[in-house]
Design an enzyme around this catalytic site. Structure first.
Site, PDB file in Angstrom:
ATOM      1  N   SER A 183     -10.479  71.835 -75.441  1.00  0.00           N
ATOM      2  CA  SER A 183     -11.735  72.088 -74.629  1.00  0.00           C
ATOM      3  C   SER A 183     -11.824  73.360 -73.912  1.00  0.00           C
ATOM      4  O   SER A 183     -10.714  73.430 -73.154  1.00  0.00           O
ATOM      5  CB  SER A 183     -12.092  70.589 -73.978  1.00  0.00           C
ATOM      6  OG  SER A 183     -13.130  71.074 -73.182  1.00  0.00           O
TER       7      SER A 183
ATOM      8  N   HIS B 284     -24.198  76.028 -72.289  1.00  0.00           N
ATOM      9  CA  HIS B 284     -22.540  76.071 -72.171  1.00  0.00           C
ATOM     10  C   HIS B 284     -22.312  77.543 -71.916  1.00  0.00           C
ATOM     11  O   HIS B 284     -22.382  78.416 -72.838  1.00  0.00           O
ATOM     12  CB  HIS B 284     -21.857  75.354 -73.133  1.00  0.00           C
ATOM     13  CG  HIS B 284     -20.694  75.466 -73.359  1.00  0.00           C
ATOM     14  ND1 HIS B 284     -19.802  74.488 -72.894  1.00  0.00           N
ATOM     15  CD2 HIS B 284     -19.678  76.718 -73.625  1.00  0.00           C
ATOM     16  CE1 HIS B 284     -18.384  74.981 -72.974  1.00  0.00           C
ATOM     17  NE2 HIS B 284     -18.232  75.979 -73.109  1.00  0.00           N
TER      18      HIS B 284
ATOM     19  N   GLU C 195     -25.515  75.220 -78.142  1.00  0.00           N
ATOM     20  CA  GLU C 195     -25.456  74.842 -76.953  1.00  0.00           C
ATOM     21  C   GLU C 195     -25.817  75.921 -75.718  1.00  0.00           C
ATOM     22  O   GLU C 195     -25.033  76.637 -75.385  1.00  0.00           O
ATOM     23  CB  GLU C 195     -24.145  74.280 -76.355  1.00  0.00           C
ATOM     24  CG  GLU C 195     -23.378  73.147 -77.124  1.00  0.00           C
ATOM     25  CD  GLU C 195     -22.150  72.448 -76.822  1.00  0.00           C
ATOM     26  OE1 GLU C 195     -21.684  73.162 -75.670  1.00  0.00           O
ATOM     27  OE2 GLU C 195     -21.791  71.428 -77.451  1.00  0.00           O
TER      28      GLU C 195
ATOM     29  N   HIS D  49     -13.722  73.380 -71.470  1.00  0.00           N
ATOM     30  CA  HIS D  49     -13.976  72.726 -70.068  1.00  0.00           C
ATOM     31  C   HIS D  49     -12.548  72.668 -69.350  1.00  0.00           C
ATOM     32  O   HIS D  49     -12.511  72.615 -68.074  1.00  0.00           O
ATOM     33  CB  HIS D  49     -14.796  71.526 -70.202  1.00  0.00           C
ATOM     34  CG  HIS D  49     -16.154  71.533 -70.435  1.00  0.00           C
ATOM     35  ND1 HIS D  49     -17.004  72.089 -69.163  1.00  0.00           N
ATOM     36  CD2 HIS D  49     -16.915  71.495 -71.232  1.00  0.00           C
ATOM     37  CE1 HIS D  49     -18.237  72.099 -69.697  1.00  0.00           C
ATOM     38  NE2 HIS D  49     -18.274  71.806 -70.902  1.00  0.00           N
TER      39      HIS D  49
ATOM     40  N   TYR E 276     -21.122  57.933 -82.500  1.00  0.00           N
ATOM     41  CA  TYR E 276     -21.772  58.717 -83.613  1.00  0.00           C
ATOM     42  C   TYR E 276     -20.694  58.868 -84.844  1.00  0.00           C
ATOM     43  O   TYR E 276     -21.053  59.499 -85.780  1.00  0.00           O
ATOM     44  CB  TYR E 276     -21.991  60.286 -83.215  1.00  0.00           C
ATOM     45  CG  TYR E 276     -22.774  60.253 -82.142  1.00  0.00           C
ATOM     46  CD1 TYR E 276     -24.176  59.779 -82.311  1.00  0.00           C
ATOM     47  CD2 TYR E 276     -22.420  60.894 -80.955  1.00  0.00           C
ATOM     48  CE1 TYR E 276     -24.886  59.986 -80.993  1.00  0.00           C
ATOM     49  CE2 TYR E 276     -23.123  60.729 -79.557  1.00  0.00           C
ATOM     50  CZ  TYR E 276     -24.649  60.403 -79.892  1.00  0.00           C
ATOM     51  OH  TYR E 276     -25.338  60.576 -78.665  1.00  0.00           O
TER      52      TYR E 276
END
Length: 219
Positions: A125, A186, A183, A127, A110
């Site tokens: 992040s 999330h 999101e 995560h 992208y």
């Protein structure tokens, strides 16, 4: 290390139209230390060290999650199942190297400008803390897409995630604060106390709750 003492939150008794007793928020939260359950990670607040690895990762349906978040997720999914809603775990902990690979893949697909609205750069992040989980429907419907909000799992999580110590980290309409697209899948584990205070505060993001600057872009 900065610590924040939250002010009192007030509940309103909607039916009676009268204010309820104030609910005190006595705890201090460590939002800087990478291992803290309340660490705030965004485009201007990288993990320290950038290659941080949580010390207590466990497996849940084959994916790694920090132990505290794993226990909370199990309780959440069991409660959802009791209500007739099936929730599945799509993503959990990602290492620095895994996040780097994912981010670079988005850049190739992208371009960097769009990639920065879809995935964090490595070291930035949630995560990587092991405290963030992406959830979905077992059927795969609306996986990692905005339409997830209208699916059974999405609706249940929006209504009940806070009860298990999770917040929807990137809510709708908050991209100028978080730097990320909406999101609804999330969830970020912050612990029951902070999740409740966050819910009562009416704030949309952790940045606003803690009085932090918006972080739409990297420094």
């Amino acid at each position: 290390m900065k610590r924040f003492r939250m002010v009192m939150a007030v509940l309103l008794l909607g039916a009676a139209g009268l204010p309820a007793p104030a609910v005190a928020a006595p705890a201090d939260y460590d939002i800087d230390t990478a291992s803290s359950l309340q660490v705030v990670v965004n485009k201007q607040r990288p993990l320290d060290p950038a290659t941080y690895v949580p010390s207590a990762l466990v497996r849940v349906t084959g994916l790694k999650v920090r132990a505290e978040a794993a226990d909370a997720y199990k309780k959440l999914s069991r409660a959802a199942k009791a209500d007739g809603v099936a929730i599945t775990l799509v993503s959990g902990y990602r290492s620095y190297a895994q996040q780097e690979s994912l981010y670079n893949d988005y850049v190739r697909q992208y371009g960097q400008q769009v990639a920065d609205t879809l995935a964090a750069r490595p070291g930035f992040s949630e995560h990587q803390t092991g405290l963030a989980v992406d959830i979905g429907n077992p059927s795969g419907s609306c996986a990692l897409a905005e339409c997830f909000e209208s699916t059974p799992a999405g609706r249940w999580a929006a209504a009940h995630a806070e009860e298990y110590g999770f917040v929807i980290r990137y809510p709708k309409g908050s991209g100028e604060v978080t730097g990320y697209s909406y999101e609804p899948w999330h969830l970020r584990y912050v612990g029951p106390a902070l999740a409740k205070e966050f819910e009562l505060s009416g704030e949309a993001t952790l940045e606003e709750f803690f009085g932090l600057p918006a972080a739409p872009d990297y420094n």
